[in-house]
Design a protein around this motif. Structure first.
Motif, PDB file in Angstrom:
ATOM      1  N   ASN A   8      -6.705  -7.924   0.776  1.00 14.80           N
ATOM      2  CA  ASN A   8      -8.020  -7.293   0.637  1.00 14.80           C
ATOM      3  C   ASN A   8      -7.944  -5.798   0.957  1.00 14.80           C
ATOM      4  O   ASN A   8      -8.540  -4.973   0.269  1.00 14.80           O
ATOM      5  N   TRP A   9      -7.226  -5.453   2.029  1.00 19.11           N
ATOM      6  CA  TRP A   9      -7.116  -4.049   2.422  1.00 19.11           C
ATOM      7  C   TRP A   9      -6.286  -3.250   1.423  1.00 19.11           C
ATOM      8  O   TRP A   9      -6.524  -2.067   1.219  1.00 19.11           O
ATOM      9  N   ALA A  10      -5.315  -3.890   0.787  1.00 17.76           N
ATOM     10  CA  ALA A  10      -4.516  -3.205  -0.232  1.00 17.76           C
ATOM     11  C   ALA A  10      -5.310  -3.017  -1.515  1.00 17.76           C
ATOM     12  O   ALA A  10      -5.161  -2.007  -2.210  1.00 17.76           O
ATOM     13  N   LEU A  11      -6.160  -3.976  -1.822  1.00 18.43           N
ATOM     14  CA  LEU A  11      -6.960  -3.909  -3.046  1.00 18.43           C
ATOM     15  C   LEU A  11      -8.079  -2.875  -2.950  1.00 18.43           C
ATOM     16  O   LEU A  11      -8.421  -2.232  -3.947  1.00 18.43           O
ATOM     17  N   ALA A  12      -8.623  -2.687  -1.763  1.00 20.62           N
ATOM     18  CA  ALA A  12      -9.783  -1.806  -1.589  1.00 20.62           C
ATOM     19  C   ALA A  12      -9.571  -0.395  -2.154  1.00 20.62           C
ATOM     20  O   ALA A  12     -10.370   0.064  -2.979  1.00 20.62           O
ATOM     21  N   PRO A  13      -8.519   0.333  -1.769  1.00 25.22           N
ATOM     22  CA  PRO A  13      -8.364   1.689  -2.309  1.00 25.22           C
ATOM     23  C   PRO A  13      -8.021   1.692  -3.795  1.00 25.22           C
ATOM     24  O   PRO A  13      -8.365   2.639  -4.508  1.00 25.22           O
ATOM     25  N   SER A  41     -18.943  -3.291  -3.633  1.00 20.09           N
ATOM     26  CA  SER A  41     -18.922  -2.626  -2.333  1.00 20.09           C
ATOM     27  C   SER A  41     -18.014  -3.366  -1.359  1.00 20.09           C
ATOM     28  O   SER A  41     -17.202  -2.754  -0.653  1.00 20.09           O
ATOM     29  N   GLY A  42     -18.123  -4.686  -1.336  1.00 15.12           N
ATOM     30  CA  GLY A  42     -17.286  -5.495  -0.457  1.00 15.12           C
ATOM     31  C   GLY A  42     -15.810  -5.387  -0.795  1.00 15.12           C
ATOM     32  O   GLY A  42     -14.960  -5.333   0.100  1.00 15.12           O
ATOM     33  N   LEU A  43     -15.497  -5.327  -2.090  1.00 11.96           N
ATOM     34  CA  LEU A  43     -14.102  -5.138  -2.501  1.00 11.96           C
ATOM     35  C   LEU A  43     -13.567  -3.807  -1.987  1.00 11.96           C
ATOM     36  O   LEU A  43     -12.457  -3.734  -1.458  1.00 11.96           O
ATOM     37  N   GLU A  44     -14.369  -2.756  -2.149  1.00 14.20           N
ATOM     38  CA  GLU A  44     -13.927  -1.421  -1.745  1.00 14.20           C
ATOM     39  C   GLU A  44     -13.857  -1.260  -0.232  1.00 14.20           C
ATOM     40  O   GLU A  44     -13.209  -0.349   0.259  1.00 14.20           O
ATOM     41  N   ARG A  45     -14.520  -2.139   0.498  1.00 10.74           N
ATOM     42  CA  ARG A  45     -14.447  -2.113   1.967  1.00 10.74           C
ATOM     43  C   ARG A  45     -13.411  -3.093   2.492  1.00 10.74           C
ATOM     44  O   ARG A  45     -13.182  -3.160   3.689  1.00 10.74           O
ATOM     45  N   ILE A  77       0.582  -2.573  -0.514  1.00  9.14           N
ATOM     46  CA  ILE A  77       1.110  -3.551   0.437  1.00  9.14           C
ATOM     47  C   ILE A  77       2.420  -3.039   1.032  1.00  9.14           C
ATOM     48  O   ILE A  77       2.649  -3.147   2.237  1.00  9.14           O
ATOM     49  N   LYS A  78       3.271  -2.457   0.201  1.00 12.11           N
ATOM     50  CA  LYS A  78       4.548  -1.913   0.687  1.00 12.11           C
ATOM     51  C   LYS A  78       4.329  -0.782   1.686  1.00 12.11           C
ATOM     52  O   LYS A  78       5.098  -0.622   2.624  1.00 12.11           O
ATOM     53  N   LYS A  79       3.269   0.009   1.475  1.00  9.85           N
ATOM     54  CA  LYS A  79       2.961   1.102   2.403  1.00  9.85           C
ATOM     55  C   LYS A  79       2.421   0.585   3.725  1.00  9.85           C
ATOM     56  O   LYS A  79       2.402   1.304   4.710  1.00  9.85           O
ATOM     57  N   GLY A  80       1.961  -0.648   3.729  1.00  7.28           N
ATOM     58  CA  GLY A  80       1.356  -1.206   4.930  1.00  7.28           C
ATOM     59  C   GLY A  80      -0.125  -0.876   4.953  1.00  7.28           C
ATOM     60  O   GLY A  80      -0.536   0.107   5.554  1.00  7.28           O
ATOM     61  N   PRO A  81      -0.930  -1.688   4.260  1.00  7.69           N
ATOM     62  CA  PRO A  81      -2.349  -1.385   4.139  1.00  7.69           C
ATOM     63  C   PRO A  81      -3.059  -1.351   5.490  1.00  7.69           C
ATOM     64  O   PRO A  81      -2.699  -2.077   6.405  1.00  7.69           O
ATOM     65  N   LYS A  82      -4.021  -0.461   5.567  1.00  4.12           N
ATOM     66  CA  LYS A  82      -4.849  -0.342   6.765  1.00  4.12           C
ATOM     67  C   LYS A  82      -6.283  -0.648   6.378  1.00  4.12           C
ATOM     68  O   LYS A  82      -6.671  -0.491   5.226  1.00  4.12           O
ATOM     69  N   LYS A  83      -7.058  -1.024   7.362  1.00  2.00           N
ATOM     70  CA  LYS A  83      -8.471  -1.302   7.110  1.00  2.00           C
ATOM     71  C   LYS A  83      -9.119  -0.044   6.532  1.00  2.00           C
ATOM     72  O   LYS A  83      -8.983   1.049   7.087  1.00  2.00           O
ATOM     73  N   PRO A  84      -9.808  -0.184   5.379  1.00  2.35           N
ATOM     74  CA  PRO A  84     -10.453   0.984   4.781  1.00  2.35           C
ATOM     75  C   PRO A  84     -11.495   1.573   5.725  1.00  2.35           C
ATOM     76  O   PRO A  84     -12.215   0.841   6.404  1.00  2.35           O
ATOM     77  N   GLU A  85     -11.525   2.894   5.763  1.00  6.77           N
ATOM     78  CA  GLU A  85     -12.520   3.562   6.607  1.00  6.77           C
ATOM     79  C   GLU A  85     -13.866   3.515   5.905  1.00  6.77           C
ATOM     80  O   GLU A  85     -13.953   3.739   4.698  1.00  6.77           O
ATOM     81  N   PRO A  86     -14.917   3.230   6.658  1.00  9.04           N
ATOM     82  CA  PRO A  86     -16.237   3.169   6.034  1.00  9.04           C
ATOM     83  C   PRO A  86     -16.686   4.554   5.587  1.00  9.04           C
ATOM     84  O   PRO A  86     -16.471   5.545   6.294  1.00  9.04           O
TER      85      PRO A  86
END
Length: 98
Positions: A8-13, A41-45, A77-86
Protein backbone atom coordinates in the motif's frame (compact mmCIF):
# COMPACT_ATOMS: atom_id res chain seq x y z
CA UNK A 1 6.01 -4.70 8.76
CA UNK A 2 3.12 -6.43 7.04
CA UNK A 3 3.27 -7.18 3.30
CA UNK A 4 -0.04 -5.43 2.61
CA UNK A 5 1.21 -2.29 4.32
CA UNK A 6 4.44 -2.32 2.31
CA UNK A 7 2.49 -2.73 -0.93
CA UNK A 8 0.00 0.00 0.00
CA UNK A 9 2.79 2.43 0.91
CA UNK A 10 4.66 1.63 -2.32
CA UNK A 11 1.53 2.09 -4.41
CA UNK A 12 0.58 5.44 -2.87
CA UNK A 13 3.25 7.65 -4.52
CA UNK A 14 2.92 5.76 -7.80
CA UNK A 15 -0.80 6.54 -8.07
CA UNK A 16 -0.26 10.14 -6.97
CA UNK A 17 2.60 10.72 -9.44
CA UNK A 18 0.64 9.15 -12.32
CA UNK A 19 -2.41 11.28 -11.50
CA UNK A 20 -0.37 14.47 -11.25
CA UNK A 21 1.51 13.68 -14.49
CA UNK A 22 -1.91 13.38 -16.17
CA UNK A 23 -2.80 16.77 -14.62
CA UNK A 24 -5.86 15.39 -12.85
CA UNK A 25 -7.34 16.02 -9.45
CA UNK A 26 -8.37 13.10 -7.27
CA UNK A 27 -12.00 13.85 -8.08
CA UNK A 28 -11.33 13.86 -11.83
CA UNK A 29 -9.39 10.59 -11.67
CA UNK A 30 -12.13 9.01 -9.59
CA UNK A 31 -14.86 10.18 -11.99
CA UNK A 32 -13.03 9.10 -15.16
CA UNK A 33 -12.06 5.72 -13.65
CA UNK A 34 -15.52 5.04 -12.24
CA UNK A 35 -14.15 4.89 -8.70
CA UNK A 36 -14.98 6.93 -5.63
CA UNK A 37 -12.99 9.95 -4.50
CA UNK A 38 -12.46 8.43 -1.02
CA UNK A 39 -11.04 5.30 -2.70
CA UNK A 40 -8.49 7.34 -4.71
CA UNK A 41 -7.64 9.40 -1.64
CA UNK A 42 -7.16 6.23 0.40
CA UNK A 43 -4.88 4.76 -2.25
CA UNK A 44 -2.74 7.89 -2.29
CA UNK A 45 -2.51 7.83 1.52
CA UNK A 46 -1.55 4.16 1.55
CA UNK A 47 -4.63 3.18 3.54
CA UNK A 48 -6.49 1.04 1.00
CA UNK A 49 -5.69 -2.28 -0.66
CA UNK A 50 -6.02 -1.70 -4.40
CA UNK A 51 -7.81 -4.18 -6.60
CA UNK A 52 -6.43 -5.22 -9.97
CA UNK A 53 -9.64 -3.88 -11.49
CA UNK A 54 -9.08 -0.43 -9.94
CA UNK A 55 -5.42 -0.32 -11.01
CA UNK A 56 -6.38 -1.21 -14.58
CA UNK A 57 -8.98 1.57 -14.65
CA UNK A 58 -6.55 4.10 -13.16
CA UNK A 59 -3.88 3.10 -15.68
CA UNK A 60 -6.31 3.58 -18.56
CA UNK A 61 -7.29 7.06 -17.38
CA UNK A 62 -3.70 8.24 -16.85
CA UNK A 63 -2.67 6.60 -20.15
CA UNK A 64 -0.07 4.29 -18.64
CA UNK A 65 0.07 0.54 -19.15
CA UNK A 66 -0.85 -1.34 -15.96
CA UNK A 67 2.45 -3.24 -16.00
CA UNK A 68 4.32 0.10 -15.98
CA UNK A 69 2.46 1.11 -12.82
CA UNK A 70 3.44 -2.18 -11.21
CA UNK A 71 7.07 -1.74 -12.30
CA UNK A 72 7.05 1.60 -10.48
CA UNK A 73 5.54 -0.08 -7.41
CA UNK A 74 8.36 -2.65 -7.49
CA UNK A 75 10.90 0.19 -7.62
CA UNK A 76 9.27 1.79 -4.58
CA UNK A 77 9.37 -1.52 -2.70
CA UNK A 78 13.10 -1.87 -3.45
CA UNK A 79 13.68 1.64 -2.08
CA UNK A 80 11.90 0.67 1.11
CA UNK A 81 8.51 2.37 1.11
CA UNK A 82 7.63 4.73 3.92
CA UNK A 83 4.24 5.80 5.14
CA UNK A 84 3.06 8.61 2.84
CA UNK A 85 3.07 12.01 4.49
CA UNK A 86 -0.38 13.54 4.74
CA UNK A 87 -0.97 16.50 2.48
CA UNK A 88 -3.02 19.25 4.03
CA UNK A 89 -5.37 21.52 2.22
CA UNK A 90 -6.63 21.39 -1.31
CA UNK A 91 -3.90 21.11 -3.97
CA UNK A 92 -3.60 24.03 -6.34
CA UNK A 93 -4.40 23.36 -9.98
CA UNK A 94 -2.00 24.40 -12.70
CA UNK A 95 -3.33 27.28 -14.73
CA UNK A 96 -4.26 26.24 -18.23
CA UNK A 97 -2.87 28.35 -21.04
CA UNK A 98 -5.38 29.21 -23.72
Amino acid sequence: MEEKQILNWALAPVVREAREAADLTQVELADFAGLSKPYISGLERGNINASVFALARIAKVVKVRPNKLMERVEEEIKKGPKKPEPLTGRPKRKKQVK
